[in-house]
Design a protein around this motif. Structure first.
Motif, PDB file in Angstrom:
ATOM      1  N   ARG A 195       0.715  -1.163  -0.079  1.00 41.24           N
ATOM      2  CA  ARG A 195       0.033   0.220  -0.155  1.00 41.24           C
ATOM      3  C   ARG A 195       0.849   1.350  -0.144  1.00 41.24           C
ATOM      4  NH1 ARG A 195      -1.004  -3.866   3.194  1.00 41.24           N
ATOM      5  NH2 ARG A 195      -0.588  -2.977   5.137  1.00 41.24           N
ATOM      6  N   GLN A 196       0.604   2.370  -0.810  1.00 36.71           N
ATOM      7  CA  GLN A 196       1.178   3.548  -0.886  1.00 36.71           C
ATOM      8  C   GLN A 196       0.496   4.718  -0.434  1.00 36.71           C
ATOM      9  OE1 GLN A 196       2.652   4.521  -4.702  1.00 36.71           O
ATOM     10  NE2 GLN A 196       3.701   6.319  -3.760  1.00 36.71           N
ATOM     11  N   LYS A 197       1.070   5.609   0.457  1.00 38.02           N
ATOM     12  CA  LYS A 197       0.486   7.027   0.794  1.00 38.02           C
ATOM     13  C   LYS A 197       1.499   7.795   0.620  1.00 38.02           C
ATOM     14  CE  LYS A 197      -2.758   8.911   3.986  1.00 38.02           C
ATOM     15  NZ  LYS A 197      -3.675   8.956   5.322  1.00 38.02           N
ATOM     16  N   LEU A 198       1.290   8.969  -0.136  1.00 36.02           N
ATOM     17  CA  LEU A 198       2.347   9.866  -0.326  1.00 36.02           C
ATOM     18  C   LEU A 198       3.648   8.993  -0.690  1.00 36.02           C
ATOM     19  CD1 LEU A 198       1.160  12.503   2.164  1.00 36.02           C
ATOM     20  CD2 LEU A 198       0.670  12.241  -0.364  1.00 36.02           C
ATOM     21  N   ASN A 199       4.779   9.219   0.358  1.00 32.44           N
ATOM     22  CA  ASN A 199       6.146   8.801   0.230  1.00 32.44           C
ATOM     23  C   ASN A 199       6.243   7.328   0.886  1.00 32.44           C
ATOM     24  OD1 ASN A 199       6.268  10.107   2.362  1.00 32.44           O
ATOM     25  ND2 ASN A 199       8.544  10.556   2.287  1.00 32.44           N
ATOM     26  N   LEU A 200       5.218   7.170   1.520  1.00 30.55           N
ATOM     27  CA  LEU A 200       5.102   5.994   2.522  1.00 30.55           C
ATOM     28  C   LEU A 200       4.718   4.597   1.772  1.00 30.55           C
ATOM     29  CD1 LEU A 200       3.984   7.445   5.585  1.00 30.55           C
ATOM     30  CD2 LEU A 200       6.273   6.770   5.485  1.00 30.55           C
ATOM     31  N   PHE A 201       5.265   3.378   2.269  1.00 30.23           N
ATOM     32  CA  PHE A 201       4.985   2.287   1.701  1.00 30.23           C
ATOM     33  C   PHE A 201       4.677   1.234   2.795  1.00 30.23           C
ATOM     34  CE2 PHE A 201       7.276   4.305  -1.548  1.00 30.23           C
ATOM     35  CZ  PHE A 201       6.359   4.033  -2.726  1.00 30.23           C
ATOM     36  N   LYS A 202       3.696   0.237   2.835  1.00 29.82           N
ATOM     37  CA  LYS A 202       3.501  -0.342   3.838  1.00 29.82           C
ATOM     38  C   LYS A 202       3.099  -1.921   3.166  1.00 29.82           C
ATOM     39  CE  LYS A 202       1.097  -1.488   8.041  1.00 29.82           C
ATOM     40  NZ  LYS A 202       0.627  -0.684   9.226  1.00 29.82           N
ATOM     41  N   MET A 203       3.714  -2.778   3.764  1.00 29.27           N
ATOM     42  CA  MET A 203       3.698  -4.337   3.309  1.00 29.27           C
ATOM     43  C   MET A 203       3.777  -5.193   4.290  1.00 29.27           C
ATOM     44  SD  MET A 203       7.151  -3.290   3.320  1.00 29.27           S
ATOM     45  CE  MET A 203       6.995  -2.043   1.925  1.00 29.27           C
ATOM     46  N   SER A 204       3.137  -6.466   3.947  1.00 29.83           N
ATOM     47  CA  SER A 204       3.403  -7.663   4.813  1.00 29.83           C
ATOM     48  C   SER A 204       4.504  -8.583   4.085  1.00 29.83           C
ATOM     49  CB  SER A 204       2.233  -8.262   5.307  1.00 29.83           C
ATOM     50  OG  SER A 204       1.562  -8.793   4.187  1.00 29.83           O
ATOM     51  N   GLY A 205       4.893  -9.360   5.117  1.00 30.53           N
ATOM     52  CA  GLY A 205       6.070 -10.438   4.369  1.00 30.53           C
ATOM     53  C   GLY A 205       6.270 -11.503   5.501  1.00 30.53           C
TER      54      GLY A 205
ATOM     55  N   ILE B 170       7.967 -21.286   7.927  1.00 29.10           N
ATOM     56  CA  ILE B 170       8.256 -19.759   8.255  1.00 29.10           C
ATOM     57  C   ILE B 170       9.157 -19.450   9.381  1.00 29.10           C
ATOM     58  CG2 ILE B 170       7.216 -17.670   9.363  1.00 29.10           C
ATOM     59  CD1 ILE B 170       4.547 -18.598   8.045  1.00 29.10           C
ATOM     60  N   THR B 171      10.120 -18.534   9.151  1.00 26.79           N
ATOM     61  CA  THR B 171      11.221 -18.370  10.007  1.00 26.79           C
ATOM     62  C   THR B 171      10.965 -16.904  10.371  1.00 26.79           C
ATOM     63  OG1 THR B 171      12.712 -17.276   8.209  1.00 26.79           O
ATOM     64  CG2 THR B 171      12.824 -19.711   8.922  1.00 26.79           C
ATOM     65  N   VAL B 172      10.370 -16.068   9.731  1.00 30.63           N
ATOM     66  CA  VAL B 172      10.099 -14.545   9.979  1.00 30.63           C
ATOM     67  C   VAL B 172       8.870 -14.177   9.356  1.00 30.63           C
ATOM     68  CG1 VAL B 172      11.639 -13.559   8.622  1.00 30.63           C
ATOM     69  CG2 VAL B 172      11.162 -12.348  10.361  1.00 30.63           C
ATOM     70  N   GLU B 173       7.865 -13.375  10.282  1.00 34.03           N
ATOM     71  CA  GLU B 173       7.025 -12.771   9.584  1.00 34.03           C
ATOM     72  C   GLU B 173       6.492 -11.493  10.174  1.00 34.03           C
ATOM     73  OE1 GLU B 173       3.333 -15.261   9.994  1.00 34.03           O
ATOM     74  OE2 GLU B 173       4.009 -15.791  12.096  1.00 34.03           O
ATOM     75  N   GLY B 174       5.841 -10.564   9.301  1.00 31.90           N
ATOM     76  CA  GLY B 174       5.583  -9.213   9.843  1.00 31.90           C
ATOM     77  C   GLY B 174       5.038  -8.164   8.981  1.00 31.90           C
ATOM     78  N   GLU B 175       4.822  -6.905   9.428  1.00 30.11           N
ATOM     79  CA  GLU B 175       4.378  -5.768   8.665  1.00 30.11           C
ATOM     80  C   GLU B 175       5.620  -4.812   8.714  1.00 30.11           C
ATOM     81  OE1 GLU B 175       0.633  -4.573   9.833  1.00 30.11           O
ATOM     82  OE2 GLU B 175      -0.410  -6.440   9.253  1.00 30.11           O
ATOM     83  N   MET B 176       5.759  -4.278   7.573  1.00 33.52           N
ATOM     84  CA  MET B 176       7.006  -3.020   7.535  1.00 33.52           C
ATOM     85  C   MET B 176       6.363  -1.873   6.744  1.00 33.52           C
ATOM     86  SD  MET B 176       9.825  -5.776   6.230  1.00 33.52           S
ATOM     87  CE  MET B 176       8.492  -6.414   5.054  1.00 33.52           C
ATOM     88  N   THR B 177       6.993  -0.928   7.299  1.00 34.83           N
ATOM     89  CA  THR B 177       6.708   0.539   6.480  1.00 34.83           C
ATOM     90  C   THR B 177       8.008   1.165   6.463  1.00 34.83           C
ATOM     91  OG1 THR B 177       4.729   0.802   7.992  1.00 34.83           O
ATOM     92  CG2 THR B 177       5.471   2.433   6.859  1.00 34.83           C
ATOM     93  N   ALA B 178       7.918   1.402   5.115  1.00 27.93           N
ATOM     94  CA  ALA B 178       9.091   2.257   4.637  1.00 27.93           C
ATOM     95  C   ALA B 178       8.894   3.598   3.911  1.00 27.93           C
ATOM     96  CB  ALA B 178      10.135   1.364   3.658  1.00 27.93           C
ATOM     97  N   ALA B 179       9.777   4.552   4.219  1.00 25.62           N
ATOM     98  CA  ALA B 179       9.734   5.952   3.439  1.00 25.62           C
ATOM     99  C   ALA B 179      10.709   6.215   2.387  1.00 25.62           C
ATOM    100  CB  ALA B 179       9.522   7.059   4.281  1.00 25.62           C
ATOM    101  N   LEU B 180      10.180   6.684   1.143  1.00 26.07           N
ATOM    102  CA  LEU B 180      11.224   7.051   0.105  1.00 26.07           C
ATOM    103  C   LEU B 180      11.733   8.522   0.263  1.00 26.07           C
ATOM    104  CD1 LEU B 180      12.176   6.475  -2.663  1.00 26.07           C
ATOM    105  CD2 LEU B 180      10.222   7.369  -3.616  1.00 26.07           C
ATOM    106  N   ILE B 181      12.922   8.577   0.679  1.00 26.54           N
ATOM    107  CA  ILE B 181      13.406   9.957   0.963  1.00 26.54           C
ATOM    108  C   ILE B 181      14.569  10.235   0.153  1.00 26.54           C
ATOM    109  CG2 ILE B 181      12.720   9.811   3.288  1.00 26.54           C
ATOM    110  CD1 ILE B 181      15.411   9.502   4.298  1.00 26.54           C
TER     111      ILE B 181
END
Length: 157
Positions: free
Chosen positions: A123-133, A141-152
């Motif tokens: 999902r994208q909102k302005l320069n923020l991106f959120k995803m699950s993985g 499964i070894t790892v799981e969760g949700e992450m948010t990243a910004a494009l700067i």
């Protein structure tokens, strides 16, 4: 951008990955993009070898891939998806973590493992991106969760 091969399955090797991501040894943590379906998901691969520099200290005699590096590998996979899917000018910009939620570490990752990384629900909102993985080894499964990243902009770092 990603070239599609038979069956619509995109493939990117490490040379192509380095055209998109700024990471280099020892911090480039994906070896191949196995599949990238725009509007849906990305699947990438990390071959875990005893030659990884972090195994010298994590842990001597019991090498385990640090969980935060599994998350970084997921983030790099997500970066490949974003760079190949979303419209935008990425030149001179980098992605940085802004948040992590619901992170669970389920199983150790050790030398010899092939860590399969999958990110979806972008999902994208302005320069923020959120995803699950999640990351898996041998289907577990070894790892799981949700992450948010910004494009700067690079100069803002």
């Amino acid at each position: 951008m990603v070239n599609e091969v038979a069956g619509g399955v995109p493939f990117l090797d490490v040379r192509k990955i380095m055209e998109f991501l700024p990471h280099r040894y020892p911090f480039l943590l994906i070896d191949r993009v196995l599949e990238l379906v725009k509007g849906n998901y990305v699947t990438a691969l990390k071959n875990v070898t005893i030659n990884e520099p972090y195994f010298q200290g994590h842990f001597p005699g019991l090498p385990v891939m640090p969980g935060v590096l599994q998350l970084e590998a997921l983030a790099q996979s997500a970066g490949m998806y974003i760079m190949n899917t979303f419209e935008g000018k990425f030149e001179g910009k980098v992605f940085v973590f802004t948040g992590m939620e619901k992170i669970k570490f389920r199983k150790p990752v050790v030398p010899g493992d092939q860590l399969i990384l999958r990110c979806e629900n972008f999902r994208q909102k302005l320069n923020l991106f959120k995803m699950s993985g999640n990351g898996t080894v041998d289907g577990k499964i070894t790892v799981e969760g949700e992450m948010t990243a910004a494009l700067i902009a690079r100069e803002d770092l």
